[in-house]
Motif scaffolding. Structure first.
Motif, PDB file in Angstrom:
ATOM      1  N   THR A   1       0.805  -1.218   0.000  1.00 49.19           N
ATOM      2  CA  THR A   1       0.000   0.000   0.000  1.00 49.19           C
ATOM      3  C   THR A   1       0.839   1.269   0.000  1.00 49.19           C
ATOM      4  OG1 THR A   1      -0.138  -0.103   2.414  1.00 49.19           O
ATOM      5  CG2 THR A   1      -1.938  -1.112   1.160  1.00 49.19           C
ATOM      6  N   GLY A   2       2.127   1.164   0.248  1.00 45.48           N
ATOM      7  CA  GLY A   2       3.008   2.327   0.236  1.00 45.48           C
ATOM      8  C   GLY A   2       4.439   1.888   0.031  1.00 45.48           C
ATOM      9  N   LEU A   3       5.354   2.853  -0.135  1.00 43.98           N
ATOM     10  CA  LEU A   3       6.744   2.538  -0.442  1.00 43.98           C
ATOM     11  C   LEU A   3       7.392   1.703   0.656  1.00 43.98           C
ATOM     12  CD1 LEU A   3       9.068   2.928  -2.424  1.00 43.98           C
ATOM     13  CD2 LEU A   3       9.673   5.039  -1.208  1.00 43.98           C
ATOM     14  N   PHE A   4       7.099   2.019   1.913  1.00 44.37           N
ATOM     15  CA  PHE A   4       7.737   1.313   3.023  1.00 44.37           C
ATOM     16  C   PHE A   4       6.750   0.451   3.806  1.00 44.37           C
ATOM     17  CE2 PHE A   4      10.123   5.287   2.358  1.00 44.37           C
ATOM     18  CZ  PHE A   4      11.355   4.739   2.014  1.00 44.37           C
ATOM     19  N   ALA A   5       5.530   0.356   3.298  1.00 46.93           N
ATOM     20  CA  ALA A   5       4.511  -0.427   3.996  1.00 46.93           C
ATOM     21  C   ALA A   5       4.714  -1.915   3.759  1.00 46.93           C
ATOM     22  CB  ALA A   5       3.118  -0.006   3.528  1.00 46.93           C
ATOM     23  N   ARG A   6       4.277  -2.719   4.713  1.00 47.40           N
ATOM     24  CA  ARG A   6       4.349  -4.166   4.566  1.00 47.40           C
ATOM     25  C   ARG A   6       3.282  -4.634   3.578  1.00 47.40           C
ATOM     26  NH1 ARG A   6       4.231  -7.033  10.267  1.00 47.40           N
ATOM     27  NH2 ARG A   6       4.498  -8.805   8.852  1.00 47.40           N
ATOM     28  N   SER A   7       3.604  -5.715   2.878  1.00 47.93           N
ATOM     29  CA  SER A   7       2.654  -6.270   1.919  1.00 47.93           C
ATOM     30  C   SER A   7       1.530  -6.982   2.646  1.00 47.93           C
ATOM     31  CB  SER A   7       3.367  -7.245   0.974  1.00 47.93           C
ATOM     32  OG  SER A   7       4.340  -6.588   0.223  1.00 47.93           O
ATOM     33  N   SER A   8       0.337  -6.881   2.085  1.00 44.79           N
ATOM     34  CA  SER A   8      -0.805  -7.620   2.615  1.00 44.79           C
ATOM     35  C   SER A   8      -1.351  -8.525   1.518  1.00 44.79           C
ATOM     36  CB  SER A   8      -1.895  -6.653   3.095  1.00 44.79           C
ATOM     37  OG  SER A   8      -2.328  -5.824   2.031  1.00 44.79           O
ATOM     38  N   ALA A   9      -2.044  -9.566   1.904  1.00 47.22           N
ATOM     39  CA  ALA A   9      -2.554 -10.533   0.931  1.00 47.22           C
ATOM     40  C   ALA A   9      -3.929 -10.098   0.427  1.00 47.22           C
ATOM     41  CB  ALA A   9      -2.651 -11.913   1.570  1.00 47.22           C
ATOM     42  N   PHE A  10      -4.075 -10.139  -0.904  1.00 46.15           N
ATOM     43  CA  PHE A  10      -5.361  -9.829  -1.535  1.00 46.15           C
ATOM     44  C   PHE A  10      -5.830 -11.064  -2.291  1.00 46.15           C
ATOM     45  CE2 PHE A  10      -7.369  -8.630  -5.621  1.00 46.15           C
ATOM     46  CZ  PHE A  10      -8.586  -8.173  -5.120  1.00 46.15           C
ATOM     47  N   ALA A  11      -7.033 -11.537  -1.967  1.00 45.48           N
ATOM     48  CA  ALA A  11      -7.577 -12.742  -2.605  1.00 45.48           C
ATOM     49  C   ALA A  11      -8.370 -12.349  -3.843  1.00 45.48           C
ATOM     50  CB  ALA A  11      -8.452 -13.511  -1.629  1.00 45.48           C
ATOM     51  N   ALA A  12      -7.786 -12.543  -5.025  1.00 43.66           N
ATOM     52  CA  ALA A  12      -8.488 -12.256  -6.277  1.00 43.66           C
ATOM     53  C   ALA A  12      -9.516 -13.329  -6.577  1.00 43.66           C
ATOM     54  CB  ALA A  12      -7.494 -12.142  -7.429  1.00 43.66           C
TER      55      ALA A  12
END
Length: 566
Positions: free
Chosen positions: A317-328
């Motif tokens: 969500t941002g340059l230094f933000a942690r990745s989150s999982a998105f279920a497509a």
């Protein structure tokens, strides 16, 4: 002699006046006339729909207005007066001051018309800068306002994102924002919503109608969708083989047409009341695929089965933000019986196309299983995967990106035959000619290149290529969305005929609910990665149980001439 733009009083009602326009293209086979003695006019604040089948000349006529005719094309007769000036008299330098500033364009394919290497915001801001309207922080501020105006939430954050991070509907909104940036007098919208689902289509057209009305902008809507034309246009102009064959009030033309060609177009337009193209007995069999969302079903003879399928992506969500999982795709299950068609419908971003990619083994699954002809398709490799590719073929949504511009049409269709070593060169050439005829194209098109064909013609080529290997399962992802109603009807009849003769199975993904009803034996409705409702076409479209399904059906263009927007 050139005429000044202010030669006509700005209070004049007429904004655009095309008279006796003829356009010809120079080809290897000689000069071909694409538009002949065509005339139309648009008054200030008016929306005119230009309709006709693929190759009728409507996009060519629109391209002449904007001086965007292909290099091998030329105007052989006629005039194009815009706000008192004949655009045909203007030099390219003079036209640059008109194009974008006074005449905006929303092109058909949003992905091909956005630079993938530049942020969305910089591309919108560039429009202001080029035309001297604003620059720097002011251009950025106006760009963010435009993003918000066309319905893209979190506009400041979206300003920094890139085209691949936007859905098809959002990319189309960006093109609308760019076209309206300089508040043009005329907006040319060339199939602006042909690739969008009905709910997004309705929102975008409503926003477009509201924006153009507030700006006093006239609209030339180029479309093959008659229902859309009837609902959103004041007048309709019908083209056939380069000629204008009928024009008039939208409701009058589309409810009481006088020309035989217009009558054929209207008769071919799909609707939820249209006849089924498939066997009613098999369509209404409740045991065909199972009765509840997510249920695979009891039928043992399935060409493919999907069970508890999930595909997640890491989203930052941002340059230094942690990745989150998105279920497509989220815990999806369904089966494809041999010789039948399974329809999948849903909004843009619902997971339909991701499901198609997983079925085609173009992406790996996160969890769950995909079984093809009794074997685990997710574990195939080497020769087994090569054989799978022959038996399962795709037809993708985008007719522009799915064909190599360096290949002739014949080469593109012949390539799968070459790769799989089917027949000798003579056999392959005969097969190419036969396939072109099957999809309603002249075999002479084999010598042409993709840029010489319309979007609808390119999609027919893509379908012909998919059928070249005589696959057992075809995944059709919006395969008829770019086609006019007459060609669409031919392709649907062809698909059903091939299914009956060859026992083909289809997964038919579309935002056009009327088409899905006509061709499907079973329908699954997807929303936010999940199947929310499943059933026969009769159950889904006559007695929808889920509120989301009801909203999809309610968004189908009604043909009403009231286009004041939602």
């Amino acid at each position: 002699m050139n005429r000044r733009e202010d030669a006509v009083s700005p209070n004049s009602c007429r904004l655009l006046d095309v008279q006796g326009l003829s356009v010809a293209f120079t080809t290897k086979r000689g000069e071909v006339t694409a538009v002949e003695d065509a005339s139309l006019h648009i008054d200030r604040g008016q929306t005119v729909a230009l309709v006709g089948q693929s190759g009728s000349g409507k996009s060519t006529l629109a391209s002449v207005i904007n001086h965007l005719l292909a290099s091998n094309g030329r105007v052989t007769a006629g005039s194009v007066e815009f706000d008192g000036a004949d655009l045909l008299d203007l030099s390219e330098q003079q036209m640059c001051a008109v194009r974008g500033r006074q005449i905006g364009l929303v092109p058909q394919d949003p992905m091909s018309n956005l630079n993938p290497l530049r942020s969305i915001g910089s591309q919108i801001a560039e429009v202001f800068t080029i035309h001297g309207v604003a620059k720097g922080q002011e251009a950025k501020r106006r760009s963010i306002e435009l993003l918000d105006l066309v319905g893209i939430g979190e506009a400041p954050r979206r300003f920094r994102q890139y085209p691949h991070e936007f859905s098809g509907g959002m990319r189309q909104r960006v093109l609308i924002a760019m076209a309206l940036a300089c508040r043009p007098k005329l907006l040319i919208a060339d199939e602006p919503t042909s690739a969008l689902d009905v709910t997004v289509q309705k929102r975008i057209l409503g926003e477009l109608a509201s924006l153009t009305e507030s700006m006093g902008t006239s609209v030339l809507l180029v479309t093959h969708d008659l229902g859309l034309a009837a609902e959103w246009a004041d007048e309709v102009v019908v083209m056939n083989r380069g000629h204008v064959v009928e024009r008039g009030d939208a409701r009058t033309v589309l409810t009481a047409p006088s020309d035989e060609y217009t009558k054929r177009l209207i008769a071919a337009a799909p609707s939820l009341a249209a006849r089924s193209l498939t066997s009613e007995a098999s369509r209404e069999d409740p045991d065909a695929v199972g009765g509840e969302p997510g249920e695979v079903g009891n039928m043992s003879d399935h060409i493919a089965e999907v069970s508890e399928l999930t595909k997640t992506y890491a989203v930052r969500t941002g340059l230094f933000a942690r990745s989150s999982a998105f279920a497509a795709v989220d815990d999806v299950s369904f089966a494809v019986p041999r010789g039948q068609t399974v329809g999948i419908v849903g909004e843009s971003g619902s997971g339909k196309s991701t499901t198609a990619k997983l079925l085609l083994q173009l992406e790996g699954v996160s969890s769950g299983s995909i079984t093809f002809d009794g074997r685990d398709a997710t574990s195939l490799s080497g020769g087994d995967l090569f054989s799978f590719r022959r038996r399962v073929q795709p037809v993708f949504q985008n007719p522009y990106a799915s064909l190599d511009p360096r290949y002739t049409i014949g080469d593109a269709i012949r390539e799968p035959l070459d790769v799989h070593g089917i027949g000798d060169p003579s056999d392959r050439n005969e097969r190419v000619a036969a396939l072109l005829e099957q999809v309603a194209l002249d075999p002479a098109h084999a010598d042409r290149y993709p840029h010489e064909l319309s979007g609808g013609q390119r999609q027919r080529v893509a379908i012909a290529r998919a059928l070249s290997l005589e696959p057992e399962l075809v995944i059709l992802d919006e395969a008829v969305s770019a086609l006019d109603v007459l060609v669409q009807a031919q392709i649907l009849d062809l698909l059903v005929d091939l299914q009956k003769r060859l026992g083909l199975s289809y997964v038919f993904i579309s935002h056009d609910l009327a088409v899905v009803r006509m061709i499907s034996h079973r329908v699954h409705v997807m929303r936010a990665g999940k199947i929310v409702e499943s059933g026969t076409p009769g159950e889904i479209f006559d007695h929808p149980q889920h509120e989301y399904t009801r909203s999809l059906i309610a968004a189908i263009p009604s043909g009403s001439s009231d286009h004041s927007g939602p």
